[in-house]
Enzyme design. Structure first.
Site, short mmCIF file in Angstrom:
data_model
loop_
_atom_site.label_atom_id
_atom_site.label_comp_id
_atom_site.label_asym_id
_atom_site.label_seq_id
_atom_site.Cartn_x
_atom_site.Cartn_y
_atom_site.Cartn_z
CG ASP A 34 -1.97 -1.07 1.14
OD1 ASP A 34 -2.20 -1.78 2.12
OD2 ASP A 34 -2.57 -1.21 0.05
CG ASP A 174 -7.68 -3.08 0.14
OD1 ASP A 174 -6.97 -2.22 -0.40
OD2 ASP A 174 -7.44 -3.54 1.27
C1 DX5 Z 1 -6.21 0.80 3.33
C2 DX5 Z 1 -5.45 -0.28 2.61
C3 DX5 Z 1 -5.91 -1.66 2.97
C4 DX5 Z 1 -5.68 -1.94 4.39
C5 DX5 Z 1 -6.41 -3.16 4.78
O1 DX5 Z 1 -5.98 2.02 2.68
O2 DX5 Z 1 -5.61 -0.15 1.22
O3 DX5 Z 1 -5.19 -2.63 2.23
O4 DX5 Z 1 -4.32 -2.12 4.61
O5 DX5 Z 1 -6.20 -3.30 6.14
P1 DX5 Z 1 -7.29 -4.04 7.03
O6 DX5 Z 1 -7.38 -5.42 6.45
O7 DX5 Z 1 -6.70 -3.99 8.39
O8 DX5 Z 1 -8.56 -3.26 6.88
#
Ligand code: DX5
Length: 219
Positions: A34, A174
């Protein structure tokens, strides 16, 4: 088949390489990196250096989620660093079709994603050239946020649209994916589930968390 793709945003940045290798040993076939610029989203994470470092460590597919403005400025750098798929935001690129074409012409996969408040209609014209559509089920910028249930109908509508168009491209989801929400998004049509805090946490080992997620959708 449902694929869980760990998002390293929730990993221990002081042990990123070790945890990426641990995820690979645990059976993950891809990780999501990310990238955040502090402008498109209110957070700053990492850039091409982390992609390059991980490229030398693991064989998994490296999916780079570009949460940056004007991603076209950095496409080649991330491709050169070793990205296998670049996922860009609809909201971040003025010339979306051209930006996706550049990614495709470079021989890597192109993904399109959008914020929870952005309509599916804004990506309709690029569905035929992308390799994946990623639905954000949190407001991008941070891990560990609550799943946005109102996005389930968006996933269903996207699946219907892709079926109507005869497009066999995977739907990724996501944000907020855990053992409770994973079955819901799979039922709605998702097959690639990005998970951060439900994999990288203090409660259980990475392998245990990945297995619990896989078990939650295997029935
Ligand atoms: C948020 C990211 C996601 C996040 C997901 O901007 O794009 O990929 O890391 O994290 P969780 O699974 O903890 O919601």
């Amino acid at each position: 088949m449902v694929i869980f793709e760990p998002s390293i945003l929730s990993a221990d940045f002081a042990r990123l390489g070790e945890q990426a290798q641990e995820v690979e040993v645990a059976g993950a076939k891809a990780i999501q990196i990310d990238v955040m610029d502090g402008v498109f989203v209110p957070n700053i994470t990492f850039g091409t250096g982390v992609v390059k470092a991980l490229r030398s460590l693991v064989r998994m597919q490296l999916d780079v989620h570009l949460m940056i403005v004007e991603p076209e400025r950095y496409l080649q750098q991330f491709i050169d660093a070793g990205a296998d798929r670049l996922i860009i935001h609809q909201e971040a690129s003025t010339h979306l079709f051209r930006t996706l074409q550049i990614i495709k012409n470079a021989g890597i996969e192109a993904g399109i994603t959008m914020n929870p408040g952005t309509s599916l209609s804004t990506i309709e014209e690029v569905l035929e050239i992308v390799d994946l559509v990623q639905i954000m089920t949190v407001n991008p910028g941070f891990g560990g946020q609550a799943f946005l249930y109102n996005q389930l109908k968006k996933i269903r509508r996207l699946k219907q649209k892709l079926d109507q168009l005869g497009l066999q491209i995977p739907i990724a989801v996501d944000g907020g994916i855990d053992v409770h929400t994973a079955p819901l998004v799979v039922d709605a049509g998702a097959t690639v589930l990005i998970a951060g805090s439900s994999i990288f946490n203090q409660q259980k080992l990475i392998a245990e968390n990945l297995k619990a997620l896989q078990d939650s959708v295997n029935h």
